[in-house]
Motif scaffolding. Structure first.
Motif, PDB file in Angstrom:
ATOM      1  N   ILE A 251       6.855 -15.609  16.140  1.00 18.19           N
ATOM      2  CA  ILE A 251       7.471 -15.518  17.700  1.00 18.19           C
ATOM      3  C   ILE A 251       6.668 -16.914  18.484  1.00 18.19           C
ATOM      4  CG2 ILE A 251       7.468 -14.364  19.731  1.00 18.19           C
ATOM      5  CD1 ILE A 251       9.698 -13.626  17.704  1.00 18.19           C
ATOM      6  N   ILE A 252       5.191 -16.907  18.376  1.00 20.14           N
ATOM      7  CA  ILE A 252       4.739 -17.944  19.215  1.00 20.14           C
ATOM      8  C   ILE A 252       4.683 -19.333  18.389  1.00 20.14           C
ATOM      9  CG2 ILE A 252       2.548 -18.321  19.849  1.00 20.14           C
ATOM     10  CD1 ILE A 252       1.456 -15.360  19.744  1.00 20.14           C
ATOM     11  N   THR A 253       4.703 -19.505  17.411  1.00 18.72           N
ATOM     12  CA  THR A 253       4.667 -20.797  16.761  1.00 18.72           C
ATOM     13  C   THR A 253       5.800 -20.995  15.777  1.00 18.72           C
ATOM     14  OG1 THR A 253       2.902 -20.182  15.093  1.00 18.72           O
ATOM     15  CG2 THR A 253       2.169 -20.837  17.159  1.00 18.72           C
ATOM     16  N   ARG A 254       6.240 -20.193  14.938  1.00 17.01           N
ATOM     17  CA  ARG A 254       7.124 -20.083  13.861  1.00 17.01           C
ATOM     18  C   ARG A 254       6.530 -21.168  12.704  1.00 17.01           C
ATOM     19  NH1 ARG A 254      10.413 -18.924  17.597  1.00 17.01           N
ATOM     20  NH2 ARG A 254      12.484 -17.947  17.219  1.00 17.01           N
ATOM     21  N   GLY A 255       5.254 -20.762  12.642  1.00 12.62           N
ATOM     22  CA  GLY A 255       4.563 -21.599  11.578  1.00 12.62           C
ATOM     23  C   GLY A 255       3.898 -22.983  11.814  1.00 12.62           C
ATOM     24  N   GLY A 256       4.334 -23.527  13.180  1.00 10.17           N
ATOM     25  CA  GLY A 256       3.793 -24.750  13.595  1.00 10.17           C
ATOM     26  C   GLY A 256       3.008 -24.744  14.395  1.00 10.17           C
ATOM     27  N   PRO A 257       2.508 -25.862  15.046  1.00 12.06           N
ATOM     28  CA  PRO A 257       3.262 -27.255  15.036  1.00 12.06           C
ATOM     29  C   PRO A 257       2.384 -27.927  13.928  1.00 12.06           C
ATOM     30  CG  PRO A 257       1.686 -27.173  16.778  1.00 12.06           C
ATOM     31  CD  PRO A 257       1.587 -25.679  16.391  1.00 12.06           C
ATOM     32  N   ASP A 258       3.335 -28.396  12.997  1.00 14.35           N
ATOM     33  CA  ASP A 258       2.922 -29.304  11.898  1.00 14.35           C
ATOM     34  C   ASP A 258       2.270 -28.582  10.888  1.00 14.35           C
ATOM     35  OD1 ASP A 258       2.585 -31.719  10.327  1.00 14.35           O
ATOM     36  OD2 ASP A 258       0.951 -32.197  11.241  1.00 14.35           O
ATOM     37  N   PHE A 259       2.798 -27.338  10.567  1.00 10.56           N
ATOM     38  CA  PHE A 259       2.557 -26.344   9.667  1.00 10.56           C
ATOM     39  C   PHE A 259       0.872 -25.912  10.218  1.00 10.56           C
ATOM     40  CE2 PHE A 259       5.273 -28.944   7.378  1.00 10.56           C
ATOM     41  CZ  PHE A 259       6.413 -28.075   6.981  1.00 10.56           C
ATOM     42  N   ALA A 260       0.676 -25.742  11.169  1.00  6.94           N
ATOM     43  CA  ALA A 260      -0.903 -25.398  11.450  1.00  6.94           C
ATOM     44  C   ALA A 260      -1.053 -23.995  11.389  1.00  6.94           C
ATOM     45  CB  ALA A 260      -1.171 -25.938  12.975  1.00  6.94           C
ATOM     46  N   THR A 261       0.021 -23.155  11.433  1.00  7.15           N
ATOM     47  CA  THR A 261      -0.096 -21.540  11.534  1.00  7.15           C
ATOM     48  C   THR A 261       0.917 -21.186  10.201  1.00  7.15           C
ATOM     49  OG1 THR A 261       1.593 -21.539  13.129  1.00  7.15           O
ATOM     50  CG2 THR A 261      -0.723 -21.523  13.966  1.00  7.15           C
ATOM     51  N   ASP A 262       1.285 -22.089   9.587  1.00 10.22           N
ATOM     52  CA  ASP A 262       2.141 -21.626   8.218  1.00 10.22           C
ATOM     53  C   ASP A 262       1.445 -20.447   7.366  1.00 10.22           C
ATOM     54  OD1 ASP A 262       4.599 -21.527   7.215  1.00 10.22           O
ATOM     55  OD2 ASP A 262       3.923 -23.244   5.672  1.00 10.22           O
ATOM     56  N   LEU A 263       1.191 -19.525   7.939  1.00  9.00           N
ATOM     57  CA  LEU A 263       0.590 -18.375   7.037  1.00  9.00           C
ATOM     58  C   LEU A 263       1.480 -17.936   5.835  1.00  9.00           C
ATOM     59  CD1 LEU A 263      -0.683 -15.932   9.786  1.00  9.00           C
ATOM     60  CD2 LEU A 263      -1.949 -17.973   8.666  1.00  9.00           C
ATOM     61  N   LEU A 264       0.958 -17.313   5.007  1.00  5.60           N
ATOM     62  CA  LEU A 264       1.643 -16.802   3.867  1.00  5.60           C
ATOM     63  C   LEU A 264       2.951 -16.095   3.783  1.00  5.60           C
ATOM     64  CD1 LEU A 264       1.671 -16.804   0.788  1.00  5.60           C
ATOM     65  CD2 LEU A 264       0.082 -14.933   0.902  1.00  5.60           C
ATOM     66  N   SER A 265       2.983 -15.256   5.003  1.00  3.97           N
ATOM     67  CA  SER A 265       4.221 -14.294   5.334  1.00  3.97           C
ATOM     68  C   SER A 265       5.217 -15.372   5.845  1.00  3.97           C
ATOM     69  CB  SER A 265       3.679 -13.285   6.436  1.00  3.97           C
ATOM     70  OG  SER A 265       2.984 -13.884   7.474  1.00  3.97           O
ATOM     71  N   VAL A 266       4.886 -16.185   6.698  1.00  6.50           N
ATOM     72  CA  VAL A 266       5.902 -17.106   7.456  1.00  6.50           C
ATOM     73  C   VAL A 266       6.382 -18.119   6.054  1.00  6.50           C
ATOM     74  CG1 VAL A 266       6.292 -18.870   8.957  1.00  6.50           C
ATOM     75  CG2 VAL A 266       4.324 -17.109   9.518  1.00  6.50           C
ATOM     76  N   TYR A 267       5.583 -18.417   5.149  1.00  5.25           N
ATOM     77  CA  TYR A 267       6.106 -19.452   4.164  1.00  5.25           C
ATOM     78  C   TYR A 267       7.020 -18.717   3.228  1.00  5.25           C
ATOM     79  CZ  TYR A 267       5.961 -22.395   0.235  1.00  5.25           C
ATOM     80  OH  TYR A 267       6.579 -23.338  -0.809  1.00  5.25           O
ATOM     81  N   LEU A 268       6.644 -17.655   2.987  1.00  4.01           N
ATOM     82  CA  LEU A 268       7.532 -16.492   2.133  1.00  4.01           C
ATOM     83  C   LEU A 268       8.792 -16.386   2.779  1.00  4.01           C
ATOM     84  CD1 LEU A 268       4.966 -13.994   0.750  1.00  4.01           C
ATOM     85  CD2 LEU A 268       5.856 -15.666  -0.521  1.00  4.01           C
ATOM     86  N   GLN A 269       8.652 -16.072   3.971  1.00  2.00           N
ATOM     87  CA  GLN A 269      10.091 -15.717   4.684  1.00  2.00           C
ATOM     88  C   GLN A 269      10.885 -17.100   4.640  1.00  2.00           C
ATOM     89  OE1 GLN A 269      10.825 -17.436   7.882  1.00  2.00           O
ATOM     90  NE2 GLN A 269      12.771 -16.252   8.173  1.00  2.00           N
ATOM     91  N   ARG A 270      10.395 -18.171   4.754  1.00  2.00           N
ATOM     92  CA  ARG A 270      11.112 -19.348   4.814  1.00  2.00           C
ATOM     93  C   ARG A 270      11.698 -19.824   3.341  1.00  2.00           C
ATOM     94  NH1 ARG A 270       7.493 -22.608   6.715  1.00  2.00           N
ATOM     95  NH2 ARG A 270       6.594 -23.533   4.889  1.00  2.00           N
ATOM     96  N   VAL A 271      10.976 -19.299   2.390  1.00  2.00           N
ATOM     97  CA  VAL A 271      11.565 -19.394   1.094  1.00  2.00           C
ATOM     98  C   VAL A 271      12.582 -18.428   0.633  1.00  2.00           C
ATOM     99  CG1 VAL A 271      10.967 -19.490  -1.628  1.00  2.00           C
ATOM    100  CG2 VAL A 271       9.282 -20.513   0.028  1.00  2.00           C
ATOM    101  N   ASN A 272      12.097 -17.304   1.098  1.00  2.85           N
ATOM    102  CA  ASN A 272      13.235 -16.404   0.840  1.00  2.85           C
ATOM    103  C   ASN A 272      14.534 -16.280   1.172  1.00  2.85           C
ATOM    104  OD1 ASN A 272      12.124 -14.647  -1.444  1.00  2.85           O
ATOM    105  ND2 ASN A 272      10.406 -14.560  -0.158  1.00  2.85           N
ATOM    106  N   PHE A 273      14.473 -16.528   2.937  1.00  3.03           N
ATOM    107  CA  PHE A 273      15.478 -16.094   3.687  1.00  3.03           C
ATOM    108  C   PHE A 273      16.056 -17.382   4.476  1.00  3.03           C
ATOM    109  CE2 PHE A 273      13.014 -12.188   3.476  1.00  3.03           C
ATOM    110  CZ  PHE A 273      13.778 -11.542   2.801  1.00  3.03           C
ATOM    111  N   ARG A 274      15.502 -18.457   4.387  1.00  2.03           N
ATOM    112  CA  ARG A 274      16.046 -19.498   4.760  1.00  2.03           C
ATOM    113  C   ARG A 274      16.540 -20.606   3.828  1.00  2.03           C
ATOM    114  NH1 ARG A 274      12.219 -21.978   9.613  1.00  2.03           N
ATOM    115  NH2 ARG A 274      14.248 -23.247   9.834  1.00  2.03           N
ATOM    116  N   PHE A 276      16.673 -19.311   0.521  1.00  4.68           N
ATOM    117  CA  PHE A 276      17.347 -18.299  -0.231  1.00  4.68           C
ATOM    118  C   PHE A 276      16.982 -18.681  -1.621  1.00  4.68           C
ATOM    119  CE2 PHE A 276      20.116 -17.839   3.701  1.00  4.68           C
ATOM    120  CZ  PHE A 276      19.795 -16.488   3.757  1.00  4.68           C
ATOM    121  N   ASP A 277      15.938 -19.250  -2.001  1.00  2.00           N
ATOM    122  CA  ASP A 277      15.370 -19.017  -3.433  1.00  2.00           C
ATOM    123  C   ASP A 277      14.734 -18.010  -3.720  1.00  2.00           C
ATOM    124  OD1 ASP A 277      14.711 -20.482  -5.826  1.00  2.00           O
ATOM    125  OD2 ASP A 277      13.661 -22.039  -5.100  1.00  2.00           O
ATOM    126  N   LEU A 278      15.662 -16.859  -4.119  1.00  2.99           N
ATOM    127  CA  LEU A 278      14.992 -15.586  -3.948  1.00  2.99           C
ATOM    128  C   LEU A 278      14.311 -15.391  -5.577  1.00  2.99           C
ATOM    129  CD1 LEU A 278      18.019 -13.610  -2.828  1.00  2.99           C
ATOM    130  CD2 LEU A 278      15.919 -14.208  -1.659  1.00  2.99           C
TER     131      LEU A 278
END
Length: 315
Positions: A251-274, A276-278
């Motif tokens: 909610i606060i950063t969406r993993g940004g800016p410039d991947f500064a807060t790209d935590l593992l959970s955010v990265y997994l959400q991006r791969v799986n549900f944006r 869709f490389d399941l």
């Protein structure tokens, strides 16, 4: 010797007892069966299915057909720099957040363990952050941390501090989300440690006072050793919780800016549900699960948690 054709009463009673006991043995199984079936369906089946999907190239955007590719997704993960960057960022986020939460929780527990006027009310207010949903926490803090309109920069300006970028800058974004995480989940550790502190026996503290021990010596030699099992359990729960932090950061950063807060959970959400490389996302999820288990096992061994549990059971 019993006559032929007569009933041997003790033998009959023994047989009935064995039959009853045999029936009793099946009762726990029958009672647990519904729970075990439900847990298998809602818990074990998705895990096994995701393990199977991780061995395929399944991507619903390319249709419903997919093929078995073995461990190709796992091999691909070991060469994925962004994934390992997210793992490192998550480990740093977890270590800093848990350490700060633990320190603050212990200090607050020691403070509120005193009998002072108004402390009961203050303890209640202290628990409010962990009662708020992570989505609401994220929206509130994102608004408060706005560089131009946020209330945090306004308060800083009152004491002469220049405006901060907070979550808008790559250099301060991680610190900002750690601040929010510590704010929300320190009360969780506080309530566990405070309950443990209240349950400690008074005689060791009275003996320390008679020996003339100061506050620091009493804390280091009496309070901390007796409180260690509670601290270890609270920290273990917090580590697992910090690893799966997603809502507030997204909610606060969406993993940004410039991947500064790209935590593992955010990265997994991006791969799986944006993307869709399941298939690949499932493989990453299993690797993440193994990493969490390794971290937990290392923590358990370093703290002697299993020995603490064994000592507790032997008392």
């Amino acid at each position: 010797m019993a006559k032929s054709g007569t009933i041997n009463a003790p033998a009959l009673q023994l047989g009935a007892t064995k039959a009853v006991r045999a029936g009793e043995k099946s009762v726990p199984t029958l009672l647990l069966a519904p729970t075990m079936i439900i847990m298998t369906i809602v818990g074990l089946y998705p895990l096994l299915h995701s393990l199977y999907i991780s061995l395929t190239n399944y991507n619903p955007t390319f249709g419903t057909s997919y093929s078995f590719i073995g461990f190709a997704n796992y091999a691909r993960a070991f060469g994925d720099g962004q994934f390992w960057y997210s793992v490192g960022l998550t480990l740093a986020f977890t270590a800093i957040s848990v350490a700060l939460s633990l320190t603050l929780a212990v200090l607050l527990a020691l403070l509120f363990n005193q009998y002072r006027f108004g402390f009961v009310v203050l303890r209640t207010f202290l628990l409010i952050p962990m009662l708020i949903t992570p989505i609401a926490v994220g929206i509130t803090w994102r608004t408060m941390m706005m560089p131009d309109l946020g209330v945090l920069n306004y308060l800083l300006s009152l004491i002469g501090v220049s405006h901060l970028s907070w979550a808008s800058s790559p250099s301060s974004a991680l610190a900002s989300v750690i601040l929010v995480d510590v704010w929300q989940w320190t009360p969780f550790m506080f309530i566990i440690i405070f309950a443990g502190l209240r349950s400690l026996p008074k005689s060791p503290f009275e003996a320390a006072a008679i020996d003339g021990a100061g506050h620091l010596a009493t804390f280091m030699n009496v309070t901390l050793p007796m409180l260690k099992p509670v601290i270890v359990i609270a920290t273990l729960l917090r580590i697992v919780d910090a690893f799966r932090t997603y809502d507030t950061v997204y909610i606060i950063t969406r993993g940004g800016p410039d991947f500064a807060t790209d935590l593992l959970s955010v990265y997994l959400q991006r791969v799986n549900f944006r993307i869709f490389d399941l298939g690949y996302g499932s493989a990453l999820s299993w690797i993440a699960l193994v990493i969490v288990l390794v971290v937990v096992l290392v923590f358990v061994n370093l703290t002697g948690f299993l020995k603490l549990v064994a000592d507790k059971e032997n008392r």
